[in-house]
Scaffold this motif. Structure first.
Motif, PDB file in Angstrom:
ATOM      1  N   LEU A 236      -5.732   2.320 -10.096  1.00 51.92           N
ATOM      2  CA  LEU A 236      -6.090   0.987  -9.613  1.00 51.92           C
ATOM      3  C   LEU A 236      -7.410   1.029  -8.847  1.00 51.92           C
ATOM      4  CD1 LEU A 236      -2.580  -0.179  -8.378  1.00 51.92           C
ATOM      5  CD2 LEU A 236      -3.734  -0.828 -10.493  1.00 51.92           C
ATOM      6  N   PRO A 237      -8.199  -0.023  -8.903  1.00 49.87           N
ATOM      7  CA  PRO A 237      -9.488  -0.042  -8.199  1.00 49.87           C
ATOM      8  C   PRO A 237      -9.317  -0.190  -6.690  1.00 49.87           C
ATOM      9  CG  PRO A 237      -9.094  -2.157  -9.247  1.00 49.87           C
ATOM     10  CD  PRO A 237      -7.987  -1.255  -9.704  1.00 49.87           C
ATOM     11  N   THR A 238     -10.418  -0.007  -5.978  1.00 45.91           N
ATOM     12  CA  THR A 238     -10.391  -0.071  -4.519  1.00 45.91           C
ATOM     13  C   THR A 238     -10.008  -1.456  -4.016  1.00 45.91           C
ATOM     14  OG1 THR A 238     -12.143   1.592  -4.470  1.00 45.91           O
ATOM     15  CG2 THR A 238     -11.747   0.389  -2.440  1.00 45.91           C
ATOM     16  N   ALA A 239     -10.417  -2.482  -4.729  1.00 44.57           N
ATOM     17  CA  ALA A 239     -10.099  -3.848  -4.304  1.00 44.57           C
ATOM     18  C   ALA A 239      -8.598  -4.085  -4.272  1.00 44.57           C
ATOM     19  CB  ALA A 239     -10.777  -4.849  -5.243  1.00 44.57           C
ATOM     20  N   VAL A 240      -7.879  -3.564  -5.267  1.00 45.16           N
ATOM     21  CA  VAL A 240      -6.422  -3.712  -5.293  1.00 45.16           C
ATOM     22  C   VAL A 240      -5.784  -2.938  -4.141  1.00 45.16           C
ATOM     23  CG1 VAL A 240      -4.336  -3.262  -6.643  1.00 45.16           C
ATOM     24  CG2 VAL A 240      -6.388  -4.125  -7.774  1.00 45.16           C
ATOM     25  N   GLU A 241      -6.269  -1.731  -3.911  1.00 41.31           N
ATOM     26  CA  GLU A 241      -5.718  -0.934  -2.804  1.00 41.31           C
ATOM     27  C   GLU A 241      -5.958  -1.614  -1.466  1.00 41.31           C
ATOM     28  OE1 GLU A 241      -6.509   3.285  -0.492  1.00 41.31           O
ATOM     29  OE2 GLU A 241      -7.243   3.067  -2.549  1.00 41.31           O
ATOM     30  N   SER A 242      -7.143  -2.171  -1.274  1.00 43.22           N
ATOM     31  CA  SER A 242      -7.464  -2.859  -0.015  1.00 43.22           C
ATOM     32  C   SER A 242      -6.551  -4.060   0.190  1.00 43.22           C
ATOM     33  CB  SER A 242      -8.920  -3.297  -0.010  1.00 43.22           C
ATOM     34  OG  SER A 242      -9.784  -2.187  -0.115  1.00 43.22           O
ATOM     35  N   ARG A 243      -6.321  -4.830  -0.861  1.00 41.03           N
ATOM     36  CA  ARG A 243      -5.423  -5.995  -0.741  1.00 41.03           C
ATOM     37  C   ARG A 243      -4.003  -5.539  -0.458  1.00 41.03           C
ATOM     38  NH1 ARG A 243      -3.865 -10.425   1.325  1.00 41.03           N
ATOM     39  NH2 ARG A 243      -2.524 -11.725  -0.018  1.00 41.03           N
ATOM     40  N   ALA A 244      -3.561  -4.476  -1.115  1.00 35.10           N
ATOM     41  CA  ALA A 244      -2.222  -3.957  -0.857  1.00 35.10           C
ATOM     42  C   ALA A 244      -2.095  -3.476   0.584  1.00 35.10           C
ATOM     43  CB  ALA A 244      -1.910  -2.821  -1.825  1.00 35.10           C
TER      44      ALA A 244
ATOM     45  N   CYS B 246       3.752  -3.577  -2.767  1.00 35.20           N
ATOM     46  CA  CYS B 246       2.474  -4.123  -2.303  1.00 35.20           C
ATOM     47  C   CYS B 246       1.392  -3.946  -3.365  1.00 35.20           C
ATOM     48  CB  CYS B 246       2.048  -3.445  -0.998  1.00 35.20           C
ATOM     49  SG  CYS B 246       3.097  -3.823   0.420  1.00 35.20           S
ATOM     50  N   LEU B 247       1.364  -2.785  -3.995  1.00 30.96           N
ATOM     51  CA  LEU B 247       0.379  -2.555  -5.058  1.00 30.96           C
ATOM     52  C   LEU B 247       0.653  -3.457  -6.257  1.00 30.96           C
ATOM     53  CD1 LEU B 247       0.096   1.353  -4.951  1.00 30.96           C
ATOM     54  CD2 LEU B 247      -1.701  -0.287  -4.379  1.00 30.96           C
ATOM     55  N   TYR B 248       1.924  -3.674  -6.555  1.00 27.95           N
ATOM     56  CA  TYR B 248       2.267  -4.530  -7.690  1.00 27.95           C
ATOM     57  C   TYR B 248       1.805  -5.965  -7.448  1.00 27.95           C
ATOM     58  CZ  TYR B 248       5.125  -7.223 -10.946  1.00 27.95           C
ATOM     59  OH  TYR B 248       5.546  -8.117 -11.910  1.00 27.95           O
ATOM     60  N   LEU B 249       2.058  -6.482  -6.235  1.00 25.38           N
ATOM     61  CA  LEU B 249       1.636  -7.838  -5.920  1.00 25.38           C
ATOM     62  C   LEU B 249       0.111  -7.947  -5.884  1.00 25.38           C
ATOM     63  CD1 LEU B 249       2.170 -10.731  -5.084  1.00 25.38           C
ATOM     64  CD2 LEU B 249       2.514  -9.951  -2.716  1.00 25.38           C
ATOM     65  N   ALA B 250      -0.551  -6.957  -5.295  1.00 23.46           N
ATOM     66  CA  ALA B 250      -2.012  -6.982  -5.250  1.00 23.46           C
ATOM     67  C   ALA B 250      -2.612  -6.902  -6.639  1.00 23.46           C
ATOM     68  CB  ALA B 250      -2.518  -5.824  -4.381  1.00 23.46           C
ATOM     69  N   ALA B 251      -2.003  -6.109  -7.526  1.00 23.17           N
ATOM     70  CA  ALA B 251      -2.496  -6.010  -8.892  1.00 23.17           C
ATOM     71  C   ALA B 251      -2.342  -7.342  -9.626  1.00 23.17           C
ATOM     72  CB  ALA B 251      -1.748  -4.903  -9.639  1.00 23.17           C
ATOM     73  N   ARG B 252      -1.246  -8.045  -9.364  1.00 18.39           N
ATOM     74  CA  ARG B 252      -1.060  -9.361  -9.992  1.00 18.39           C
ATOM     75  C   ARG B 252      -2.118 -10.352  -9.502  1.00 18.39           C
ATOM     76  NH1 ARG B 252       4.944 -11.602 -10.820  1.00 18.39           N
ATOM     77  NH2 ARG B 252       3.568 -13.397 -11.109  1.00 18.39           N
TER      78      ARG B 252
ATOM     79  N   ARG C 241      13.279  -1.008   4.846  1.00 16.35           N
ATOM     80  CA  ARG C 241      13.049  -0.824   3.419  1.00 16.35           C
ATOM     81  C   ARG C 241      12.481   0.573   3.148  1.00 16.35           C
ATOM     82  NH1 ARG C 241      13.440  -5.654   0.742  1.00 16.35           N
ATOM     83  NH2 ARG C 241      13.372  -7.536   2.065  1.00 16.35           N
ATOM     84  N   ASN C 242      12.692   1.027   1.933  1.00 15.00           N
ATOM     85  CA  ASN C 242      12.119   2.300   1.507  1.00 15.00           C
ATOM     86  C   ASN C 242      10.598   2.199   1.572  1.00 15.00           C
ATOM     87  OD1 ASN C 242      10.909   4.279  -0.313  1.00 15.00           O
ATOM     88  ND2 ASN C 242      12.988   4.735  -0.972  1.00 15.00           N
ATOM     89  N   PRO C 243       9.939   2.995   2.413  1.00 16.06           N
ATOM     90  CA  PRO C 243       8.481   2.831   2.585  1.00 16.06           C
ATOM     91  C   PRO C 243       7.692   3.094   1.316  1.00 16.06           C
ATOM     92  CG  PRO C 243       9.243   4.815   3.686  1.00 16.06           C
ATOM     93  CD  PRO C 243      10.464   4.068   3.265  1.00 16.06           C
ATOM     94  N   GLY C 244       8.124   4.107   0.534  1.00 16.19           N
ATOM     95  CA  GLY C 244       7.435   4.377  -0.719  1.00 16.19           C
ATOM     96  C   GLY C 244       7.605   3.239  -1.713  1.00 16.19           C
ATOM     97  N   GLY C 245       8.842   2.721  -1.828  1.00 14.76           N
ATOM     98  CA  GLY C 245       9.091   1.596  -2.722  1.00 14.76           C
ATOM     99  C   GLY C 245       8.384   0.334  -2.273  1.00 14.76           C
ATOM    100  N   PHE C 246       8.309   0.122  -0.964  1.00 20.12           N
ATOM    101  CA  PHE C 246       7.617  -1.067  -0.457  1.00 20.12           C
ATOM    102  C   PHE C 246       6.111  -0.959  -0.691  1.00 20.12           C
ATOM    103  CE2 PHE C 246       6.051  -4.082   2.727  1.00 20.12           C
ATOM    104  CZ  PHE C 246       6.891  -5.160   2.478  1.00 20.12           C
ATOM    105  N   ALA C 247       5.552   0.244  -0.564  1.00 20.61           N
ATOM    106  CA  ALA C 247       4.135   0.437  -0.877  1.00 20.61           C
ATOM    107  C   ALA C 247       3.862   0.141  -2.341  1.00 20.61           C
ATOM    108  CB  ALA C 247       3.716   1.870  -0.534  1.00 20.61           C
ATOM    109  N   ALA C 248       4.777   0.558  -3.224  1.00 19.46           N
ATOM    110  CA  ALA C 248       4.624   0.258  -4.641  1.00 19.46           C
ATOM    111  C   ALA C 248       4.687  -1.246  -4.886  1.00 19.46           C
ATOM    112  CB  ALA C 248       5.697   0.985  -5.446  1.00 19.46           C
TER     113      ALA C 248
END
Length: 293
Positions: free
Chosen positions: A220-228, A253-259, A244-251
């Motif tokens: 994923l690009p930097t913009a998606v990571e920054s938004r996440a 965040c990335l999913y929503l930012a990617a959308r 919540r599971n921190p690893g699952g919650f981070a995923a």
């Protein structure tokens, strides 16, 4: 002799330095002597250039003897070749020497556990200070008699995981268990004992600790990571991430930012990189979406 002294105290003659002595030119009085050799502290025993090495390996907590013990090695070359009775004698000395280094069960357990810690740390590509602190933590657990009735492999893996928690290094239990020789239950039992008896200064894991690694693995690009990272920060502040599971919650965040950035990322891919189920990612996504709404 004083540094400021330039004349002989007997005849006031001129002083001259010869090798390591200061001598008067007039009367021959030796005024001072400096026996310190200020040249290099090493020499080459071969025809090649001197290497400059004059000490052994540094002290380390990842060795049961801190790296202070000596070894009777296996020489190579014509100058160290032994034959017959002498070779058998050296082999016996080497065997007895190795036994003496780990003469008690306590020392043997420490050697085995430290070897396992080094292996797990190496497999996870963790820094050296994690290895040192994990070995020190295992020694503390051994001193408190926490090992009795529990798995050595579990404690070795648990110390690595505990140090990662204390140092805010994003490694999940599943990631630590994968290269370890312990099961998840053995790691959790040992970690609970460490946390309960030694009072480890561990707190909840921040989901933002996982974002950089997950984003890299997902391409994923930097913009998606920054938004996440923004989404995760807001969720931590308002309590959405609590429990919540921190690893699952981070995923999630990335999913929503990617959308939001129209990137092609499925819940299954996000869940796979975090080693959680798609249900966990979906639950985190709904919580983030409802919170934003």
């Amino acid at each position: 002799m004083s540094k400021a002294q330039t004349s002989c105290p007997e005849c006031s003659g001129h002083l001259q330095r010869e090798r390591d002595e200061t001598v008067c030119n007039e009367c021959g009085l030796v005024v001072g002597a400096d026996r310190i050799d200020r040249g290099p502290e090493w020499r080459s025993s071969t025809d090649g250039e001197a290497s400059g090495k004059r000490t052994g390996a540094p002290l380390t907590r990842s060795r049961h003897d801190r790296g202070l013990s000596t070894e009777i090695g296996y020489g190579r070359g014509e100058t160290t070749r032994l034959t017959g009775r002498k070779r058998r004698s050296v082999a016996r000395m080497r065997r007895q020497h190795n036994r003496a280094r780990t003469g008690s069960k306590r020392e043997r357990n420490k050697v085995y556990a430290f070897t396992e810690v080094r292996r797990v740390v190496g497999a996870l590509s963790l820094p050296a200070h994690v290895r040192e602190q994990a070995c020190a933590l295992f020694e503390s657990a051994q001193n408190e008699d926490l090992l009795q009735g529990r798995s050595l492999e579990g404690f070795a893996a648990a110390t690595v995981y505990a140090v990662c928690r204390v140092q805010n290094i994003s490694r999940t239990i599943e990631e630590v268990v994968e290269p370890a020789r312990a099961t998840t239950n053995e790691l959790k039992a040992a970690y609970d004992a460490l946390n309960r008896e030694l009072g480890l200064p561990t707190g909840p894991i921040d989901p933002r600790e996982y974002l950089a690694r997950y984003a890299t693995e997902l391409g994923l690009p930097t913009a998606v990571e920054s938004r996440a990272r923004e989404l995760a920060g807001e969720a931590v502040e308002d309590g959405t991430a609590s429990g919540r599971n921190p690893g699952g919650f981070a995923a999630a965040c990335l999913y929503l930012a990617a959308r939001e950035h129209d990137r092609d990322l499925t819940q299954a891919d996000a869940a796979d990189v975090a080693d959680v189920s798609s249900v966990t990612v979906r639950a985190g996504f709904y919580a983030l979406r409802d919170g934003a709404a």
